[in-house]
Motif scaffolding. Sequence first.
Motif, PDB file in Angstrom:
ATOM      1  N   UNK A  83       0.738  -1.333   0.188  1.00  0.00           N
ATOM      2  CA  UNK A  83       0.001  -0.148  -0.100  1.00  0.00           C
ATOM      3  C   UNK A  83       0.941   1.309   0.115  1.00  0.00           C
ATOM      4  N   UNK A  84       1.814   1.160   0.815  1.00  0.00           N
ATOM      5  CA  UNK A  84       2.941   2.344   0.747  1.00  0.00           C
ATOM      6  C   UNK A  84       3.488   2.516  -0.654  1.00  0.00           C
ATOM      7  N   UNK A  85       3.754   1.435  -1.306  1.00  0.00           N
ATOM      8  CA  UNK A  85       4.610   1.655  -2.482  1.00  0.00           C
ATOM      9  C   UNK A  85       3.559   2.234  -3.672  1.00  0.00           C
ATOM     10  N   UNK A  86       2.094   1.792  -3.452  1.00  0.00           N
ATOM     11  CA  UNK A  86       1.230   2.452  -4.200  1.00  0.00           C
ATOM     12  C   UNK A  86       0.893   3.992  -4.002  1.00  0.00           C
ATOM     13  N   UNK A  87       1.114   4.320  -2.700  1.00  0.00           N
ATOM     14  CA  UNK A  87       0.963   5.654  -2.204  1.00  0.00           C
ATOM     15  C   UNK A  87       2.222   6.500  -2.938  1.00  0.00           C
ATOM     16  N   UNK A  88       3.341   5.821  -2.870  1.00  0.00           N
ATOM     17  CA  UNK A  88       4.416   6.549  -3.207  1.00  0.00           C
ATOM     18  C   UNK A  88       4.365   6.804  -4.994  1.00  0.00           C
TER      19      UNK A  88
ATOM     20  N   UNK B  32      -3.264   5.719   2.122  1.00  0.00           N
ATOM     21  CA  UNK B  32      -4.260   6.751   2.711  1.00  0.00           C
ATOM     22  C   UNK B  32      -5.599   6.684   2.120  1.00  0.00           C
ATOM     23  N   UNK B  33      -5.983   6.075   1.160  1.00  0.00           N
ATOM     24  CA  UNK B  33      -7.025   5.762   0.767  1.00  0.00           C
ATOM     25  C   UNK B  33      -7.767   4.562   1.575  1.00  0.00           C
ATOM     26  N   UNK B  34      -6.826   3.570   2.010  1.00  0.00           N
ATOM     27  CA  UNK B  34      -7.302   2.474   3.056  1.00  0.00           C
ATOM     28  C   UNK B  34      -7.858   3.030   4.154  1.00  0.00           C
ATOM     29  N   UNK B  35      -6.809   3.904   4.721  1.00  0.00           N
ATOM     30  CA  UNK B  35      -7.018   4.409   5.983  1.00  0.00           C
ATOM     31  C   UNK B  35      -8.276   5.360   6.137  1.00  0.00           C
ATOM     32  N   UNK B  36      -8.571   5.747   4.953  1.00  0.00           N
ATOM     33  CA  UNK B  36      -9.890   6.704   5.208  1.00  0.00           C
ATOM     34  C   UNK B  36     -10.958   5.707   4.970  1.00  0.00           C
TER      35      UNK B  36
ATOM     36  N   UNK C 114     -27.503 -13.847   7.386  1.00  0.00           N
ATOM     37  CA  UNK C 114     -26.168 -14.394   7.533  1.00  0.00           C
ATOM     38  C   UNK C 114     -25.201 -13.975   6.613  1.00  0.00           C
ATOM     39  N   UNK C 115     -24.006 -13.798   6.969  1.00  0.00           N
ATOM     40  CA  UNK C 115     -22.678 -13.532   6.124  1.00  0.00           C
ATOM     41  C   UNK C 115     -21.955 -14.387   5.878  1.00  0.00           C
ATOM     42  N   UNK C 116     -21.653 -14.646   4.632  1.00  0.00           N
ATOM     43  CA  UNK C 116     -20.728 -15.740   4.345  1.00  0.00           C
ATOM     44  C   UNK C 116     -19.461 -15.087   3.635  1.00  0.00           C
ATOM     45  N   UNK C 117     -18.204 -15.265   4.137  1.00  0.00           N
ATOM     46  CA  UNK C 117     -16.878 -14.476   3.500  1.00  0.00           C
ATOM     47  C   UNK C 117     -16.253 -15.513   2.890  1.00  0.00           C
ATOM     48  N   UNK C 118     -15.933 -15.272   1.516  1.00  0.00           N
ATOM     49  CA  UNK C 118     -15.186 -16.113   0.604  1.00  0.00           C
ATOM     50  C   UNK C 118     -13.852 -15.425   0.025  1.00  0.00           C
ATOM     51  N   UNK C 119     -12.606 -15.822   0.249  1.00  0.00           N
ATOM     52  CA  UNK C 119     -11.555 -15.296  -0.312  1.00  0.00           C
ATOM     53  C   UNK C 119     -10.700 -14.420   0.547  1.00  0.00           C
ATOM     54  N   UNK C 120     -11.185 -14.293   1.982  1.00  0.00           N
ATOM     55  CA  UNK C 120     -10.401 -13.146   2.792  1.00  0.00           C
ATOM     56  C   UNK C 120      -9.904 -14.025   3.864  1.00  0.00           C
ATOM     57  N   UNK C 121      -9.169 -13.255   4.565  1.00  0.00           N
ATOM     58  CA  UNK C 121      -8.432 -13.428   5.874  1.00  0.00           C
ATOM     59  C   UNK C 121      -8.120 -12.287   6.617  1.00  0.00           C
ATOM     60  N   UNK C 122      -7.288 -12.484   7.844  1.00  0.00           N
ATOM     61  CA  UNK C 122      -6.910 -11.456   8.813  1.00  0.00           C
ATOM     62  C   UNK C 122      -5.794 -10.779   8.138  1.00  0.00           C
ATOM     63  N   UNK C 123      -5.449 -11.056   7.163  1.00  0.00           N
ATOM     64  CA  UNK C 123      -4.044 -10.359   6.333  1.00  0.00           C
ATOM     65  C   UNK C 123      -4.482  -9.040   5.619  1.00  0.00           C
ATOM     66  N   UNK C 124      -5.642  -8.847   5.387  1.00  0.00           N
ATOM     67  CA  UNK C 124      -6.037  -7.742   4.918  1.00  0.00           C
ATOM     68  C   UNK C 124      -6.658  -6.681   5.799  1.00  0.00           C
ATOM     69  N   UNK C 125      -6.151  -5.658   6.226  1.00  0.00           N
ATOM     70  CA  UNK C 125      -6.396  -4.713   7.566  1.00  0.00           C
ATOM     71  C   UNK C 125      -8.078  -4.450   7.451  1.00  0.00           C
ATOM     72  N   UNK C 126      -8.037  -3.966   5.954  1.00  0.00           N
ATOM     73  CA  UNK C 126      -9.645  -3.056   5.929  1.00  0.00           C
ATOM     74  C   UNK C 126     -10.621  -4.311   6.126  1.00  0.00           C
ATOM     75  N   UNK C 127     -10.472  -5.507   5.524  1.00  0.00           N
ATOM     76  CA  UNK C 127     -11.426  -6.504   5.812  1.00  0.00           C
ATOM     77  C   UNK C 127     -11.334  -7.234   7.236  1.00  0.00           C
ATOM     78  N   UNK C 128     -10.502  -6.861   7.797  1.00  0.00           N
ATOM     79  CA  UNK C 128     -10.165  -7.522   9.168  1.00  0.00           C
ATOM     80  C   UNK C 128     -11.062  -6.428  10.166  1.00  0.00           C
TER      81      UNK C 128
END
Length: 233
Positions: free
Chosen positions: A24-29, A130-134, A154-168
């Motif tokens: 994300x920081x590389x994309x910010x840069x 910064x867009x993720x933080x917003x 009921x919600x079913x999540x497919x393809x996600x994990x704790x590694x994505x801070x936004x989804x976490x």
Amino acid sequence: MVDQAIKLLGSNDPELLRLRGSDLQILEYFKIKVGDLAPLTHWLSREFSMATDSDILGSPILSELVELDRCSIFYTTNYDDFLERALRKSGRPTQAITAERSIAHNRSDVEVVKFHGDFNSPMEMVVTESQYMDRMRLENAMDFKLRGDILGRAALFIGYSFRDPNVNYIFHLINRLFANLPDSFTGRRAYIVLTDPSDFERRLFQQRNIEVISVGSNDRPREIANLIREMRS
């Protein structure tokens, strides 16, 4: 996308850049150096546009998702239009939603909520740090819609994990929403599909009132497709 950003920046040592900053920081840069994200979003859009309808419907997971006729709301953090194309090709009227103005008014339409935006609304795409933080402030109309859509379902999540801070953070939000609601008949209101989950993952998700559904890793797409088919039946 990060690889392409590094390439366009002309870096002689992409691994060094990755050591010094997160994706994300590389994309910010990149946005700071270039001025905007247009070269990246246009490149990514071209890459995805090469997929034909037959390619998309050939996906085991997408081909099963479109058959969930009792499910009319899908959330995705992807930018591509594969899910809505698959739904439309299967005869289900569909509305892609990236902002409040595009929320479907025809309740017979399937809603595909693009939580991080899509190529049709490049200014609303969530790409950089910064867009993720917003986005994680979860204070705009799309976030209120998420809260409303979760209630009573009921919600079913497919393809996600704790590694994505936004989804976490969304997992955390769901836990708070469900904490004081009556239990469903299963005792759970949210589920996540994980490949060969560890005790670490099971316990962390269960602590958030999210039940883990395990699938094998030999042919993950096919395993998930079979699970969706079993849900439908």
